[in-house]
Design an enzyme around this catalytic site. Structure first.
Site, PDB file in Angstrom:
ATOM      1  N   HIS A  82     -14.324 -22.129  -1.683  1.00 16.36           N
ATOM      2  CA  HIS A  82     -13.392 -23.269  -1.689  1.00 16.36           C
ATOM      3  C   HIS A  82     -13.943 -24.434  -2.520  1.00 16.36           C
ATOM      4  O   HIS A  82     -13.740 -25.599  -2.185  1.00 16.36           O
ATOM      5  CB  HIS A  82     -13.100 -23.752  -0.274  1.00 16.36           C
ATOM      6  CG  HIS A  82     -12.419 -22.730   0.600  1.00 16.36           C
ATOM      7  ND1 HIS A  82     -11.065 -22.656   0.743  1.00 16.36           N
ATOM      8  CD2 HIS A  82     -12.935 -21.731   1.373  1.00 16.36           C
ATOM      9  CE1 HIS A  82     -10.753 -21.667   1.579  1.00 16.36           C
ATOM     10  NE2 HIS A  82     -11.874 -21.078   1.967  1.00 16.36           N
ATOM     11  N   ASN A 155      -6.009 -21.588   6.212  1.00 17.95           N
ATOM     12  CA  ASN A 155      -5.623 -21.083   4.899  1.00 17.95           C
ATOM     13  C   ASN A 155      -4.097 -21.039   4.798  1.00 17.95           C
ATOM     14  O   ASN A 155      -3.405 -21.269   5.786  1.00 17.95           O
ATOM     15  CB  ASN A 155      -6.158 -19.656   4.706  1.00 17.95           C
ATOM     16  CG  ASN A 155      -7.639 -19.634   4.322  1.00 17.95           C
ATOM     17  OD1 ASN A 155      -8.185 -20.626   3.831  1.00 17.95           O
ATOM     18  ND2 ASN A 155      -8.278 -18.509   4.551  1.00 17.95           N
ATOM     19  N   HIS A 346     -15.264 -28.652   9.576  1.00 13.86           N
ATOM     20  CA  HIS A 346     -15.990 -27.727  10.444  1.00 13.86           C
ATOM     21  C   HIS A 346     -15.036 -27.216  11.511  1.00 13.86           C
ATOM     22  O   HIS A 346     -14.464 -28.008  12.261  1.00 13.86           O
ATOM     23  CB  HIS A 346     -17.172 -28.455  11.086  1.00 13.86           C
ATOM     24  CG  HIS A 346     -18.082 -27.559  11.864  1.00 13.86           C
ATOM     25  ND1 HIS A 346     -17.781 -26.248  12.153  1.00 13.86           N
ATOM     26  CD2 HIS A 346     -19.297 -27.785  12.410  1.00 13.86           C
ATOM     27  CE1 HIS A 346     -18.777 -25.718  12.840  1.00 13.86           C
ATOM     28  NE2 HIS A 346     -19.702 -26.628  13.015  1.00 13.86           N
TER      29      HIS A 346
END
Ligand code: HDD
Length: 722
Positions: A82, A155, A346
């Site tokens: 990413h 995603n 995170h």
């Protein structure tokens, strides 16, 4: 016509609590003297200190040394995955509070707006790679809640390639450029990726998504987002419900054509980044609804798949998505590096009311995200970087480390303590202290996977069968392209063995293209076997999907009633008809689209008595940047365009990419010249996105055709050169 680009100030972009916090760290050099990093005013920043006119530079020159040293250290490691991304600020507002499901304050407080920062990304490419790679897109949202930060690190596809985090480094090594020659960049179409995938049948479902047009979005603003894993929502009584998170874009889900993606990659590799930036700057704020699929704990084993398996989704037909709030992105970052590059997401940043499940992929992620920030951002104090700070106070006994910003006062940095009256104190659950869900576990410690994870094909079949004809064809085309780039025949062969398990006809088409025979079912499909394991025990279970198809899996049924923010090219030259232009322009702008004038050269053209400013020339622009093309009437203008190969190519390419094209009056002459030749059975009048006639008569149909996004039917004929 001048482009509408406003500065954040002019646009009066909304702020929020997080923006106010960030503003404390901003600095603006307007009207200020130049200084060193240590505040000394600089008299000469252009010449280094030297011994005489032509002499050597002196070590003493602290101004030169500081400037160059800082420059030498400007880069930090890019994200291992990413790396390429774009971010934006916004807010999340709840539609409906859900106390029966979660005690999370931001999912219950109807009055408040929660600030968010979102980063969209591709996965495989480097920081400078193209936005239009065929790839999964990251969709990471940081909610700055009143109870601390909650990161939904998802995603644009609801499942993943692998079931266990243990395999993540292998997956990423396989997809990244090959290690000997660092090729290809931002592409999965190479041997190592397909070698790995062909041995890993659990990836079959995700491969269908990744080969679908979802992997080449029209815009970040037109993608869905998914939390992927099953998470838990925990209410005030400590009761748990399983949940899948969704983001549903209000503009619908749309993609570009593969050929178009490749052209954009050359013409404007920043296409998605620019699109997001410009939409926000123009006040067309992107919006998504937050959806949840909720499963009571008692229903955990009700499905024919395991809720802990990240290669499975819960079909919306089985558990509908409830839309509980809306996220609006309304502000661009002020500084790419400080915000978009330094933001640290995170999956383990949760707040009370949200908890994890034992999905083995999620569990591994819980380790990886802090670990990666330590190398990427340089130490344990990355939470102090402004973009990462929560909007609530932080107090604990963590101390020191590289680049510590906080000045903790007092002697006490441990607990329990009596030197500091035992502060900071722990917080009762009833007062908002986080406590992990008390899941009952009674198990042996084993290194193995549950048999309930062994059905690798039923949802891959469901996905493929749920696609429209055009979408299914695009998956076949993508597989032909990708496997066509694979050089090793045995990898192609092995991959065909996987594809047969999903759909024989699809596999046959790919095999035909590759010039190969369809293989018989091989002795071994799964190569992910421990040294002492018997490969037979690891073979996938062959299962049919329990539902026939799922509408939600296809993009064809998505929102198709708006042309808001769509970009329309008006191809013009001197002598274009002013009425034709103004009628169409007015109607499209009223419907929310953006118009750009494109002419053979920059400057302006005359249209009747009017002078029209030109936004782009045929040289600086391309049809791939637009959703639709309009050529206004006007003999002189049409004659000029007829003699311009770039104009004809522009139209032909738009036609090939199935876009709406409206040719007013005599502009229809451009059709034959630009090789737009609908087949006999497929005449122009039957192509709902290819319009000719009077401007006023075609407006409504043109708007409908743009809203429909593309006329994929046009592809069927496969007779469009470009
Ligand atoms: Fe990951 C970044 C999403 C599996 C390890 N991941 C990263 C980002 C997104 C995701 C959107 C970029 C965040 C940003 O914009 O900064 N990752 C996912 C999803 C996964 C997933 C949806 C599967 C469901 N990831 C995954 C696994 C591991 C990682 C299994 C490791 C075991 N991911 C990382 C990372 C990254 C990352 C190496 C790189 C940069 C970063 O974390 O901050 O730790």
């Amino acid at each position: 016509m001048a482009k509408k680009t406003l500065t954040p100030e002019q646009a009066k972009l909304p702020g929020n609590e997080k923006i106010s916090q960030l503003s404390l760290h901003q600095t603006d050099a307007e009207g200020q003297p130049m200084t060193t990093d240590h505040g000394v005013k600089i008299n000469d920043d252009q010449n280094s200190l030297r011994s005489g006119d032509r002499g050597a530079t002196l070590l003493e020159d602290f101004i030169l040394r500081e400037k160059i040293t800082h420059f030498d250290h400007e880069r930090i490691p890019e994200r291992i995955v990413h790396a390429r991304g774009a971010g934006a600020h916004g807010v999340f507002k709840l539609y409906q509070s859900i106390p029966e499901l979660t005690k999370a304050n931001f999912l219950n407080e109807m009055e408040s707006e929660t600030p968010v920062f979102v980063r969209f990304s591709t996965v495989a490419g480097s920081k400078g790679s193209t936005d239009l790679a065929r790839d999964v897109r990251g969709f990471a949202v940081k909610f700055y809640t009143q109870e601390g930060n909650f990161d939904l690190v998802g995603n644009n596809m609801p499942v993943f390639f692998i079931q266990d985090a243990m395999k993540f480094p292998d997956l990423i090594h396989a997809v990244k450029p090959e290690p000997d020659n660092e090729m290809p960049q931002a592409a999965s179409a190479h041997d190592t990726f397909w070698d790995f995938i062909s041995m890993m049948p659990e990836s079959a479902h995700m491969v269908m998504w990744a080969m679908s047009d979802r992997a080449i979005p029209r815009s970040y603003r037109m993608m869905e987002g998914f939390g992927v894993h099953t998470f838990r929502l925990i209410n005030a009584k400590g009761e748990s419900h399983f949940v899948k998170f969704h983001w549903k874009p209000l503009l619908g889900v749309h993609s570009v054509a593969w050929d178009e993606a490749q052209v954009i990659s050359g013409k404007d590799p920043d296409f998605h980044r620019r699109d997001l930036w410009e939409a926000i700057q123009n006040g067309s704020f992107p919006e998504w609804e937050l959806g949840i699929q909720v499963v009571p704990e008692s229903d955990e084993h009700k499905f024919d798949f395991d809720l802990l398996d990240p290669t499975k989704l819960i079909p919306e037909e089985l558990v509908p998505v409830q839309r509980i709030g809306k996220m609006t992105l309304n502000r661009n970052p002020d500084n790419f590096f400080a915000e978009t590059e330094q933001v640290a997401f995170h999956v383990g940043h949760v707040v009370p009311g949200i908890d994890f499940t034992n999905d083995p992929l999620l569990q591994g992620r819980l380790f990886s995200y802090t670990d990666t920030q330590l190398i990427r951002l340089g130490g344990p104090n990355f939470h102090e970087i402004p973009i990462n700070r929560p909007i609530v106070p932080v107090h604990n006994n963590q101390r020191d480390g590289h680049m510590r910003q906080t000045i903790n006062v007092g002697k006490t940095s441990y607990g329990p303590n009596s030197t500091g009256q035992n502060f900071p104190h722990q917080v009762k659950v009833a007062d908002g202290g986080f406590s992990s869900h008390t899941e009952r576990i009674d198990a042996k410690k084993i290194r193995a996977r549950s048999k309930s994870f062994f059905d690798h094909f039923s949802q891959a079949k469901l996905f493929f069968r749920s696609q429209s004809a055009a979408e299914a064809q695009h998956i076949v085309d993508a597989l032909c392209f990708e496997l066509g780039k694979v050089k090793t025949p045995v990898i192609r062969q092995r991959m065909l063995s996987v594809l047969i398990q999903i759909d024989k006809n699809m596999a046959q088409q790919v095999a035909d293209y590759l010039g190969m025979e369809l293989p018989a079912k091989p002795a071994q499909l799964n190569f992910s076997v421990p040294a002492d394991g018997n490969p037979k025990d690891f073979e996938p279970i062959d299962k049919e999907p329990i539902i026939k198809n799922s509408l939600a899996l296809s993009m064809s049924g998505t929102t198709k009633d708006t042309i808001k923010t769509r970009k329309i090219a008006f191809l013009v030259a001197d002598g274009a008809d002013a009425d034709s232009i103004s009628q169409m322009k007015k109607a499209l702008e009223k419907a929310g689209a953006t118009i750009e004038f494109i002419a053979p050269k920059l400057g302006s053209i005359t249209a009747g008595k009017e002078k029209l400013n030109i936004d782009e020339s045929l040289l600086t622009s391309a049809s791939v940047f637009y959703d639709a093309i309009f050529v206004p009437d006007g003999d002189k203008s049409i004659k000029t365009l007829s003699a311009q190969p770039e104009a004809l190519h522009f139209l032909n390419q738009a036609y090939k990419h199935c876009k709406a094209i409206a040719l007013a009056g005599n502009a229809k002459e451009l059709m034959a010249l630009s090789n737009i030749k609908p087949q006999e059975k497929d005449k122009a009048k039957q192509d709902s996105a290819l319009l000719t006639g009077n401007t006023s008569d075609m407006i409504k149909n043109f708007i409908n055709a743009i809203a429909a996004h593309r006329n994929w039917d046009r592809e069927k004929a496969r007779n469009v050169p470009a």
